[in-house]
Design an enzyme around this catalytic site. Sequence first.
Site, mmCIF file in Angstrom:
data_model
loop_
_atom_site.group_PDB
_atom_site.id
_atom_site.type_symbol
_atom_site.label_atom_id
_atom_site.label_comp_id
_atom_site.label_asym_id
_atom_site.label_seq_id
_atom_site.Cartn_x
_atom_site.Cartn_y
_atom_site.Cartn_z
ATOM 1 N N CYS A 324 0.848 -1.193 0.000
ATOM 2 C CA CYS A 324 0.000 0.000 0.000
ATOM 3 C C CYS A 324 0.888 1.249 0.000
ATOM 4 O O CYS A 324 1.727 1.423 0.886
ATOM 5 C CB CYS A 324 -0.906 -0.012 1.225
ATOM 6 S SG CYS A 324 -1.720 1.556 1.572
ATOM 7 N N GLU A 325 0.704 2.100 -0.984
ATOM 8 C CA GLU A 325 1.549 3.283 -1.078
ATOM 9 C C GLU A 325 1.195 4.354 -0.055
ATOM 10 O O GLU A 325 1.953 5.311 0.120
ATOM 11 C CB GLU A 325 1.465 3.880 -2.484
ATOM 12 C CG GLU A 325 0.112 4.451 -2.870
ATOM 13 C CD GLU A 325 0.099 4.976 -4.301
ATOM 14 O OE1 GLU A 325 -0.606 5.977 -4.535
ATOM 15 O OE2 GLU A 325 0.781 4.395 -5.160
ATOM 16 N N HIS A 326 0.078 4.214 0.643
ATOM 17 C CA HIS A 326 -0.312 5.194 1.659
ATOM 18 C C HIS A 326 0.314 4.895 3.020
ATOM 19 O O HIS A 326 0.642 5.820 3.777
ATOM 20 C CB HIS A 326 -1.837 5.231 1.805
ATOM 21 C CG HIS A 326 -2.541 5.679 0.569
ATOM 22 N ND1 HIS A 326 -3.793 5.218 0.213
ATOM 23 C CD2 HIS A 326 -2.157 6.531 -0.412
ATOM 24 C CE1 HIS A 326 -4.157 5.774 -0.930
ATOM 25 N NE2 HIS A 326 -3.185 6.571 -1.322
ATOM 26 N N HIS A 327 0.466 3.606 3.344
ATOM 27 C CA HIS A 327 0.974 3.226 4.662
ATOM 28 C C HIS A 327 2.219 2.345 4.597
ATOM 29 O O HIS A 327 2.778 1.997 5.635
ATOM 30 C CB HIS A 327 -0.105 2.476 5.456
ATOM 31 C CG HIS A 327 -1.384 3.225 5.604
ATOM 32 N ND1 HIS A 327 -2.446 3.076 4.726
ATOM 33 C CD2 HIS A 327 -1.771 4.153 6.509
ATOM 34 C CE1 HIS A 327 -3.427 3.868 5.098
ATOM 35 N NE2 HIS A 327 -3.056 4.526 6.173
ATOM 36 N N GLN A 365 -4.451 -1.030 -5.410
ATOM 37 C CA GLN A 365 -5.054 -2.170 -6.094
ATOM 38 C C GLN A 365 -5.779 -1.723 -7.346
ATOM 39 O O GLN A 365 -5.725 -2.385 -8.389
ATOM 40 C CB GLN A 365 -6.009 -2.901 -5.148
ATOM 41 C CG GLN A 365 -6.646 -4.135 -5.782
ATOM 42 C CD GLN A 365 -7.510 -4.904 -4.809
ATOM 43 O OE1 GLN A 365 -7.277 -4.890 -3.601
ATOM 44 N NE2 GLN A 365 -8.526 -5.587 -5.323
ATOM 45 N N HIS A 393 -5.988 -6.273 2.651
ATOM 46 C CA HIS A 393 -5.075 -5.164 2.879
ATOM 47 C C HIS A 393 -4.769 -5.062 4.372
ATOM 48 O O HIS A 393 -5.673 -4.841 5.185
ATOM 49 C CB HIS A 393 -5.685 -3.850 2.389
ATOM 50 C CG HIS A 393 -5.834 -3.781 0.900
ATOM 51 N ND1 HIS A 393 -5.087 -2.949 0.108
ATOM 52 C CD2 HIS A 393 -6.659 -4.468 0.053
ATOM 53 C CE1 HIS A 393 -5.429 -3.107 -1.158
ATOM 54 N NE2 HIS A 393 -6.393 -4.027 -1.223
ATOM 55 N N CYS A 395 -3.261 -2.675 5.791
ATOM 56 C CA CYS A 395 -3.485 -1.304 6.253
ATOM 57 C C CYS A 395 -4.921 -1.112 6.717
ATOM 58 O O CYS A 395 -5.218 -0.152 7.429
ATOM 59 C CB CYS A 395 -3.142 -0.306 5.145
ATOM 60 S SG CYS A 395 -4.149 -0.473 3.664
#
Length: 439
Positions: A324-327, A365, A393, A395
Site C-alpha cells: 500500500c503506497e499510503h501506509h 489495487q 489489505h 493497512c
Amino acid sequence: RNCSPPPSRANPSMSSDGMSRPTDSAWSVSVALDNMKFSAAHFVAFEGFREPLHGHNYTVGARVGSSQLQNDGYVVDFGELKEVIRSCCKQLDSRTILPSRSNVLSIRQVEASPDQLEVLCQGGARMVLPAQDCAVIPIMHSTAEELAEYIWCQTVSSKVGNLLRSRGCQWLEVSVNERPGQGATHLASLHAEAKPTLRPTPRPCMSRDDAIEQVVPQLPSAADAEVEVVPPPPPLPVGVRRKPGAAHPAAEAAFQQILATLGPEESSRPELLKTPYRAAKAWREMTCGCGVEDPLEAVGEGVFEVEGATDLVAVRDIPFHSMCEHHLLPFSGVAHVAYFPNGRVLGLSKFARLLTVYARRPQLQERISKQYAEAVEQLLSLKAVVVSLEAHHSCMSHRGASVPAYTRTIALRGSHKDDPALRDQLLAAVSRGPASAKL
C-alpha cells in the site's frame, strides 16, 4: 538515604595523594532515586573502531564520604545535590550524546541548516542530526565511565561542591548505570580540581582486520562531499558476510532509525542487531518491480501467433503481493484474467510475471487492475480483456478500522469490451469461484 558508620569515629587516614578513601572515612551516605535517570543514544568511537548508534536507560547515583557528622546529625542535606544531578539528567535525557573532545569525530553545524549538526567520523562515515536532539559535552568518549566523571565535574563545580566542602565532606562518588548490574563509578577528592583527566590514546578493542590494519583516511571537509541525511549502517559482526546488492545501505540505515524511535533500551537489544539489514533486504524484494523500466519486457518472447485463436481464455487465481503506497503495509491476494484473443495469445506463465512487475512496488489495487489490463491489451491487440483482483489489505485489517475485509477491483479493456455478450462471458469467467472464495 543510606548511612554507613564504621566501628569508630576516628579521623580517617590519608592516602599518598591526600585523598580519603571510602574505607577510611567515618561516614558514607548515598542517594539513588527513580527520578535521577535519563535515556540517551550514543556510540563509542576511537582510532580504528566505531560501534553502532544505540541507547540505554541510564540511572545515576551519588555517594559522599566524611570523617564527621554535623550538628544537625547529617553528613549532608541531599536536597541540592539531587537538584544538580537531576539537572544533568535533564540535559542528557532523550538526546544523542556527542563527545566534543573526541579525536576521531568532527562535530559542526550544517551551513545550510544551522539547526542541524553534521558528525564526520574517521573513515568518511557521516550523519546529520537535529541539533535540538543532541547533547554535545566536553568528553572524549560517551562511555558510562566518562559520563560518571562528567556528572561528577558538573556537581563539584556547582554550588554543591562548596556546600559539601563546607560540611567537611572529603570525597564524592557518582555512579552511572546503563542497565541494572552494569555501569561505572567515578570517585575523587572534593579538594581536587573539577576537570576531566587526560587519557592516553586508546587501542582498538575489536579484532576486525579491516578496522585495525587499514590506513584510515583523514576526515573529509564539508566541501569534499555532499552530506547524507541518514547515518551509515552498523558494522556486521565478525565472520558475517553479505551478498552484493542484497540490501541498499540507505534503506538499512533508515530502518535502523525507525527502530531507534522505540526507545534506547528496546532498539539496542542484541536480537535486533541484524534486523535493519533483514528489513532492507525484504524491502528490496517487495519493491523489485521499481527496477524494471518497461514492464512489458517481463513477458520476453511469450507472445505467440495462433491461427484461429478467438475463443475465451481464462487464467484464474494468480497470487500476487504488493505494498500500500499510503501506509507502506503489504496487501496480497489473487488475480483472474479472461480475454477473447484475436489470433495472438500470451504464454500462461507470463501472466504471473507481468503481474509481479506491476504489483511489487508501492501501489494501489485499483491502479494494478488498470495497468495489468492495459498491458495485456497492448501485448495481444485482443478483442476484449477483463482483470479482477481480490486482496486483503493489512493497512485496513492491522490498523485503523481493523476490519479483515477483502477488496475486489475489475478493469475491462479492448475494442469489443462494450459488447454485451462478450462482456457477460468475461465477467462470468472471473467471478468468485471455489478457489478465490478461500481468500
